[in-house]
Each structure stands twice: as C-alpha cells, then as structure tokens.
Design a protein around this motif. Structure first.
Motif, mmCIF file in Angstrom:
data_model
loop_
_atom_site.group_PDB
_atom_site.id
_atom_site.type_symbol
_atom_site.label_atom_id
_atom_site.label_comp_id
_atom_site.label_asym_id
_atom_site.label_seq_id
_atom_site.Cartn_x
_atom_site.Cartn_y
_atom_site.Cartn_z
ATOM 1 N N TYR A 14 42.964 33.010 -68.225
ATOM 2 C CA TYR A 14 42.934 31.782 -67.409
ATOM 3 C C TYR A 14 43.153 30.550 -68.292
ATOM 4 O O TYR A 14 43.957 29.675 -67.978
ATOM 5 N N GLU A 15 42.468 30.543 -69.424
ATOM 6 C CA GLU A 15 42.590 29.408 -70.345
ATOM 7 C C GLU A 15 44.041 29.257 -70.833
ATOM 8 O O GLU A 15 44.578 28.152 -70.907
ATOM 9 N N ASP A 16 44.660 30.383 -71.114
ATOM 10 C CA ASP A 16 46.049 30.354 -71.591
ATOM 11 C C ASP A 16 46.983 29.788 -70.512
ATOM 12 O O ASP A 16 47.881 28.998 -70.799
ATOM 13 N N MET A 17 46.741 30.181 -69.258
ATOM 14 C CA MET A 17 47.589 29.687 -68.161
ATOM 15 C C MET A 17 47.389 28.187 -67.944
ATOM 16 O O MET A 17 48.335 27.436 -67.736
ATOM 17 N N VAL A 18 46.117 27.764 -67.995
ATOM 18 C CA VAL A 18 45.818 26.335 -67.797
ATOM 19 C C VAL A 18 46.425 25.517 -68.941
ATOM 20 O O VAL A 18 46.985 24.440 -68.721
ATOM 21 N N LEU A 19 46.351 26.064 -70.154
ATOM 22 C CA LEU A 19 46.954 25.360 -71.293
ATOM 23 C C LEU A 19 48.454 25.157 -71.047
ATOM 24 O O LEU A 19 48.994 24.063 -71.251
#
Ligand SMILES: Cc1ncc(C[n+]2csc(CCOP(=O)(O)OP(=O)(O)O)c2C)c(N)n1
Ligand SMILES: [Mg+2]
Length: 344
Positions: free
Chosen positions: A26-31
């Motif tokens: 999720y963090e990677d996608m939001v980044l």
C-alpha cells in the motif's frame, strides 16, 4: 456504451498477503501516486523540462510486480513512464525528484531526466525513450544472469529481470524477436505489458490485429497470463508465479496487465482523444482505493493506519522536492563525464 474487455476473474480471498506485506505494498502504491501528483505540480511551475509521462492509475502493476521480486537485487527495466518503477525498485524519492529537476544529485546525475532514470545500485536498468527499446536490453541482463550461473558457475546468479512496456510496444519488431530468444534460451525474465488501451492517441484495438496480447506468448511456447491490472493482489499473484518460474530456470512469462492511465499521455497532452465515459469507467476502478478497501475489509489495516502511511509519504515527497531544489546543477566542467566508462 463503451465496449470494455472482460477483466479476468480473480478471487482476492485466495490471495495471501499478511498485514506487514499488505502495508508495504500500500505504501509503495501511495508513494507512486503522491510522487506523480507532486511531479505534475512541479512541471507546471517550470521546475523541469522536456516530456514528462506520469503513471497515475497504473500503480498496481509496478507495486504488484516489483514487490513480488527482491527489490535491489533483481533487475527492472522501464520505459519513458519510469518514475514509479524506479520508486518501487527502491530508488529514493529524493533522487528521482532531483533527476527530474536535472540536478547532480539525481539518480542519473542530472543527465537523464524524466525518461532516463537509472540506478545500478537498485538494479534499475533504465527508462528508455524509444518504444520497445528496453525489451532487448532487459533480456541481455537476464542472459548475463543465466550465463554467470550456468557457464561461470556462480551460484548467486539467480536474479530475475522484470521488463515493463506498453501495449504500443507490442507492435514493434523487438518484442517478437526478443520473446523468441528469451523463450529459446529459457531466460529468467518476466515481460510485463501494461495495456492501458492507448499509445498516445492511437487506440490499441485500432493498432493491432490481435488485441489480447497475452495470447501472443503461445507462439513462442511461453506462458501468457492476462491479469486485472487495477487489482494489486491479482498482479502480485501472477508475478509471484512468474518470478518463481524464472528463478527456478523454467524460463520467461508474458503478463498482460489490463490497466489505464488516469492522465494524458504526457503532461503536454491535452487528453482529448479518450471519451469521458471510458475515463469514468476506469476512474471507478482506482487501484489504490480498491486495495485500501480490501485491507480494511480483511482487518489488515485500520483507516487510521492508512492515513498515517499517507501522511508519512506526503512528507517524503515534500522532502524530495526540498532536496531537489537545494541540490546543485551538474558542474559545466563535468560536461564530458559519464559518456565513456571511467577507471575506478
Ligand atoms: C520507436 C519509437 N516510435 C515512436 C515513438 C513515439 N512514441 C512515444 S510514446 C508512444 C506510444 C507508446 O504507447 P505504449 O507502448 O502503449 O505506452 P504508454 O505510453 O501507453 O505507456 C509513441 C508512439 C517512440 N518514442 N519510439
Ligand atoms: Mg499504452
């Protein structure tokens, strides 16, 4: 009514993702999303020059594939739409932003710009501005892995290469020639087609005789998989299978991820070719919203945790801009550097 290709069924409940990995993805996608939004803002403020192609809408493909690999050890090759692949591969946001600003601290030392992100340290083989140009380059990387392992006897040579390109690239000869060799030599590579339905203003259906790209794998005797590119778990599960095939010496896989870019082809494109109806169909399938809903529904995360990640990422992106702004430009005395290899 627009005719959309039926997306393959994928039962998310069978996909296994634990809390830690779910939050990492999720963090990677939001980044990827926040970085690109900031990039648009900086482009319109005149902070970067040349063409800039954003990845909004396609995040599930980069995160789903690269997070199923060993970022930093495995290889990734990209196109001119490369910022988010670089981020997923672990290149720090500040180095990607500085590259966009043409600064000496950028991952390509300010010489590459938007379309030429590169990082040897992170296994990023580069963004490539010519359509399909990265396909043979990525296959060369996969070949050297196999050569080191099988001919030179290096047991640590088990890297997998992920090669990303668009639907338009699949009408280019390099795609066919390279898939042939990759299958023949059983190279440890995954070919990932991000079919976003358009090649600038050319619709995929108008440009190709067989729009179902994954089927083209069969003529090379290679597995071809069609996957919902707006569903990160579906992409991840297809990628995990392909990675394990590649790593165990069984050869390449072609993954066709059905996706959509949420913005124009580049930031210079007024985006007038695509219908409102088509855009709305795909906006409603936003991969980040879909994955957030999944994490909450499966009790893998709370709203608060997801908000916390978003705040942290926003700070990272803001920091990246500060870093890029305060970094020096390449020195004129270094004009001729990085053209030829240098002695250590
Ligand atoms: C060999 C070559 N021909 C033409 C172009 C001009 N061009 C730039 S992007 C593009 C469209 C490619 O579309 P696609 O592969 O679907 O990738 P997307 O932009 O959709 O991610 C074209 C034709 C180019 N860069 N290289
Ligand atoms: Mg395309």
């Amino acid at each position: 009514m627009i005719q959309e290709r039926t997306l393959p069924d994928f039962n998310a409940t069978t996909a296994k993702i634990n809390k830690e990995e779910g939050l990492r993805v999720y963090e990677d996608m939001v980044l990827g999303r926040f970085f690109e939004d900031k990039c648009a803002e900086m482009y319109y403020r005149g902070k970067m020059f040349g063409f800039v192609h954003l990845y909004n809408g396609q995040e599930a493909v980069s995160s789903g594939v690269i997070q199923a690999m060993r970022p930093g050890e495995d290889f990734v090759s990209s196109t001119y739409r490369d910022h988010v692949h670089a981020l997923s591969a672990g290149v720090p946001a500040k180095e990607v932003m500085a590259e966009l600003f043409g600064k000496a601290t950028g991952c390509s030392k300010g010489r590459g710009g938007s379309m030429h992100m590169f990082s040897a340290e992170h296994g990023l083989l580069g963004g490539y501005a010519f359509v399909a140009e990265g396909i043979p380059v990525a296959s060369g990387a996969a070949f050297q892995t196999k050569y080191r392992r099988e001919v030179l006897g290096d047991e640590n040579a088990d890297q997998v290469t992920a090669c990303f390109f668009g639907d338009g690239a699949c009408n280019n000869g390099q795609f066919y020639e390279t898939l042939n060799m990759a299958a023949l030599w059983k190279l440890p590579i995954i070919f990932v087609v991000e079919n976003n339905k358009w090649a600038i203003g050319m619709s995929h259906e108008r440009a190709t005789s067989q729009p179902e790209i994954y089927k083209k794998a069969s003529v090379f005797g290679m597995p071809g998989v069609e996957v919902d590119g707006m569903d990160v778990l579906a992409v991840r599960s297809a990628a995990q299978e392909a990675v394990s095939r590649a790593r165990s010496g069984e050869g390449p896989t072609l993954i066709e991820a059905l996706t959509y870019r949420f913005r124009g082809h580049s930031l210079a494109d007024p985006d007038e070719m695509r219908s409102k109806e088509e855009k709305e169909f795909w906006f409603s399938r936003d991969p980040i919203k879909k994955f957030a809903a999944y994490l909450i529904e499966q009790n893998l995360a709370s709203q608060e945790e997801l908000k916390g990640i978003e705040r942290k990422i926003q700070a990272t992106v803001d920091e990246a801009v500060k870093f890029a702004e305060s970094s020096p430009e390449p020195d004129a005395s270094e004009l001729h550097r990085f053209i030829f290899a240098e002695d250590e």
